[in-house]
Design an enzyme around this catalytic site. Structure first.
Site, short mmCIF file in Angstrom:
data_model
loop_
_atom_site.label_atom_id
_atom_site.label_comp_id
_atom_site.label_asym_id
_atom_site.label_seq_id
_atom_site.Cartn_x
_atom_site.Cartn_y
_atom_site.Cartn_z
N GLY A 18 0.78 -1.23 0.00
CA GLY A 18 0.00 0.00 0.00
C GLY A 18 0.81 1.28 0.00
O GLY A 18 0.23 2.36 -0.02
N GLU B 257 4.82 -6.09 2.36
CA GLU B 257 4.54 -6.61 1.03
C GLU B 257 4.37 -5.50 0.00
O GLU B 257 3.29 -5.32 -0.56
CB GLU B 257 3.24 -7.44 1.06
CG GLU B 257 3.23 -8.58 2.02
CD GLU B 257 1.85 -9.22 2.18
OE1 GLU B 257 1.79 -10.39 2.53
OE2 GLU B 257 0.84 -8.53 1.94
N GLY C 248 4.37 -3.59 -3.47
CA GLY C 248 4.33 -3.91 -4.90
C GLY C 248 4.58 -2.63 -5.69
O GLY C 248 5.68 -2.39 -6.22
N ARG C 249 3.56 -1.78 -5.69
CA ARG C 249 3.61 -0.54 -6.46
C ARG C 249 4.86 0.28 -6.20
O ARG C 249 5.50 0.77 -7.14
CB ARG C 249 2.37 0.29 -6.08
CG ARG C 249 2.15 1.54 -6.89
CD ARG C 249 1.04 2.43 -6.25
NE ARG C 249 -0.17 1.67 -6.01
CZ ARG C 249 -1.18 1.52 -6.89
NH1 ARG C 249 -1.11 2.11 -8.05
NH2 ARG C 249 -2.25 0.82 -6.58
N ARG D 78 -5.62 1.06 -15.82
CA ARG D 78 -5.82 1.87 -14.62
C ARG D 78 -6.66 3.13 -14.86
O ARG D 78 -7.53 3.42 -14.05
CB ARG D 78 -4.48 2.22 -13.95
CG ARG D 78 -3.67 0.99 -13.50
CD ARG D 78 -2.44 1.35 -12.71
NE ARG D 78 -2.76 1.91 -11.43
CZ ARG D 78 -2.78 3.18 -11.13
NH1 ARG D 78 -2.36 4.08 -12.00
NH2 ARG D 78 -3.16 3.61 -9.96
N TYR E 216 -9.85 2.88 -12.57
CA TYR E 216 -9.79 3.67 -11.35
C TYR E 216 -9.80 5.17 -11.61
O TYR E 216 -9.59 5.93 -10.67
CB TYR E 216 -8.49 3.40 -10.57
CG TYR E 216 -8.12 1.97 -10.33
CD1 TYR E 216 -8.99 1.09 -9.70
CD2 TYR E 216 -6.86 1.49 -10.69
CE1 TYR E 216 -8.62 -0.22 -9.44
CE2 TYR E 216 -6.48 0.18 -10.43
CZ TYR E 216 -7.36 -0.66 -9.81
OH TYR E 216 -6.98 -1.95 -9.55
N CYS F 231 -12.78 -0.51 -28.69
CA CYS F 231 -14.19 -0.11 -28.85
C CYS F 231 -14.89 -0.02 -27.51
O CYS F 231 -15.69 -0.87 -27.14
CB CYS F 231 -14.90 -1.10 -29.76
SG CYS F 231 -14.02 -1.32 -31.29
N GLU F 232 -14.51 0.97 -26.72
CA GLU F 232 -15.09 1.27 -25.41
C GLU F 232 -14.95 2.75 -25.19
O GLU F 232 -13.86 3.29 -25.37
CB GLU F 232 -14.30 0.57 -24.28
CG GLU F 232 -14.48 -0.91 -24.16
CD GLU F 232 -15.86 -1.33 -23.69
OE1 GLU F 232 -16.56 -0.53 -23.02
OE2 GLU F 232 -16.25 -2.46 -24.02
N TYR G 72 0.86 -2.66 -12.04
CA TYR G 72 -0.52 -2.88 -12.46
C TYR G 72 -0.77 -2.39 -13.89
O TYR G 72 -1.84 -1.91 -14.22
CB TYR G 72 -1.51 -2.23 -11.46
CG TYR G 72 -1.24 -2.70 -10.04
CD1 TYR G 72 -1.53 -4.01 -9.68
CD2 TYR G 72 -0.64 -1.87 -9.09
CE1 TYR G 72 -1.25 -4.47 -8.39
CE2 TYR G 72 -0.36 -2.32 -7.81
CZ TYR G 72 -0.66 -3.63 -7.46
OH TYR G 72 -0.38 -4.09 -6.20
C1 LIG Z 1 -1.93 -5.99 -3.74
C2 LIG Z 1 -1.39 -6.40 -2.44
C3 LIG Z 1 -0.17 -5.92 -1.99
C4 LIG Z 1 0.65 -4.90 -2.75
O1 LIG Z 1 0.03 -3.67 -2.72
P1 LIG Z 1 0.80 -2.36 -3.29
O2 LIG Z 1 -0.19 -1.28 -3.06
O3 LIG Z 1 1.09 -2.60 -4.70
O4 LIG Z 1 2.02 -2.18 -2.46
C5 LIG Z 1 0.31 -6.40 -0.79
N1 LIG Z 1 -0.37 -7.31 -0.07
C6 LIG Z 1 -1.56 -7.80 -0.47
C7 LIG Z 1 -2.24 -8.82 0.35
C8 LIG Z 1 -2.11 -7.36 -1.66
O5 LIG Z 1 -3.29 -7.83 -2.05
#
Ligand SMILES: *Cc1c(COP(=O)(O)O)cnc(C)c1O
Length: 419
Positions: A239, A272, A274-275, A311, A315, A341-342, A370
């Site tokens: 997050g 965890e 990601g982004r 995205r 969103y 076509c959207e 993403y």
């Molecule tokens: C998607 C997700 C993440 C990664 O989220 P980011 O916002 O990309 O850092 C981490 N943990 C869980 C369980 C997720 O579903």
């Protein structure tokens, strides 16, 4: 800031590390993703250093971008993996992850996925259903795994400061278990002799704007797990936010960590992200196919669309769009749209952008997270290639080729079945 040490404009040319993006793009068909492995490594190191005061172990959330070269780069640097499906476990194992370093999360794991994960020796399960505990216990017992480490995903019923469609920790969300359900599972833990329920997992949303909801959630978590000394791990989820606009600033990581620290004192901490690791290390390069002026508007119709980057359509996300070489023809307010076509296939609306011509190439910025991970074959479009600039900054390679018509057709079968 959308520009950084790796992706920046030098002498009017957009660069990835030491290479002008136009030089890479002219060798490949567009649309194409290009990533800086150097920037990904730098982001990983930066997060690792920022979270060092709480001793956090980083598990890269592979769903943000599961490109094999990116996975290998992060795994080589010591990152663990956060996987959300059997497919992601398979991909990350293939990229060299140790099963012990994978956490397996997800609100709807199938019995088959659970069995596969246990057979492979996955390190942690983040559990979101009581029945899932039973399934994991049964699988562990039949495979002969003595103890599977489990973290219960807590839904703390807080409202995170983010887009409603990427918020996961409020009451009414499908994610996690309520405090009452967690209390019940922990009280009945002896029913699962093959599980070691020793962690709690929190992930309240993505692109979190401030720390308030996280701190609130952590306070509730501490309260919840205080009576259970077996719980030694708090997984903070992902997050961490990223800036998608040039003028956007994001909260300091160091401040966030110092606010979190007292809440996690005495616990092993997992994270965890990601982004925050991949978003600003990737761009999507596209070519202007047509320029259309109608109803008082300028439309730049490009060869990238919602099938490469969903995205904006999903969103309302905003990605900056930057020409690969800065044209000297002034600025216009334009609609940048794809061929799908959207009506929602709009990558930028009413955006002030350099005036473009047919054939010009542009980069859709901050597209490393993403983007390709959510790409689809809608409209029978071919998913794009992915190129990576190596950590040395001046060599590059194609790490996934563009799909072919054959790829679109390969799963067609004609199997007669009887009931
Ligand atoms: C998607 C997700 C993440 C990664 O989220 P980011 O916002 O990309 O850092 C981490 N943990 C869980 C369980 C997720 O579903």
């Amino acid at each position: 800031m959308i520009f950084n040490n790796s992706i920046r404009v030098v002498d009017a040319a957009l660069m990835i590390d030491d290479l002008p993006v136009y030089a890479i793009a002219r060798e490949l068909e567009t649309p194409v993703y290009v990533y800086s492995l150097k920037r990904i490594q730098e982001n990983y190191r930066r997060l690792k250093a920022a979270f060092a005061p709480v001793g956090a172990r980083l598990h890269y959330s592979a769903k943000a971008n599961s490109n094999a070269a990116i996975l290998r780069t992060l795994i080589d640097k010591g990152a663990g993996i956060d996987a959300v499906s059997g497919g992601e476990i398979a991909r990350t194992l293939r990229a060299g992850a140790a099963a012990q370093d994978i956490v397996f999360a997800g609100v709807g794991k199938t019995v088959a996925e659970i069995g596969y994960a246990i057979e492979r020796g996955i390190g942690w399960f983040n559990v979101e259903n009581e029945l899932e505990l039973q399934y994991i216990n049964e699988a562990a017992s039949s495979i002969g795994t003595e103890k599977v480490q489990v973290a219960l995903r807590f839904n703390p019923e807080v409202r995170a400061d983010t887009h409603p469609q990427i918020s996961t920790g409020h009451g009414g969300a499908k994610f996690g278990l309520t405090a009452a359900a967690i209390g019940k599972a922990l009280a009945g833990a002896e029913r699962y002799p093959n599980l070691s329920i020793c962690g709690v997992h929190l992930h309240i949303g993505s692109q979190l704007g401030d720390s308030a909801a996280t701190l609130q959630a952590l306070a509730k978590t501490r309260q919840l797990i205080k009576p259970y000394p077996n719980i030694h791990t708090i997984n903070l989820g992902g997050g961490l936010p990223v800036a998608y606009r040039q003028d956007q600033s994001i909260p300091s990581l160091e401040e966030l960590v110092s606010e979190i620290a007292p809440h996690v004192h005495g616990y092993q901490v997992l994270l965890e992200p990601g982004r925050a690791i991949v978003a600003d290390a990737g761009i999507l390069v596209a070519t202007v196919l047509y320029v259309k002026e109608q109803a008082g508007k300028i439309f730049y119709i490009i060869d990238a669309s919602m099938t490469e980057l969903i995205r904006p359509a999903l969103y309302g996300a905003q990605h900056e769009i930057v020409p690969l070489t800065q044209p000297d023809d002034g600025w216009v307010v334009a609609q940048v749209v794809g061929p799908v076509c959207e009506s929602t296939d709009v990558l930028a609306s009413d955006r002030e952008i350099a005036r473009l011509q047919v054939g010009d190439r542009v980069a859709i910025m901050t597209a490393g997270a993403y983007g390709m991970a959510m790409a689809s074959n809608y409209n029978s479009r071919l998913r794009p290639a992915e190129a990576v600039v190596a950590v040395d900054g001046d060599s590059w390679s194609v790490s996934r080729r563009r799909e072919t018509i054959g790829d679109l057709l390969y799963a067609n079968v004609s199997e007669s079945r009887k009931v």
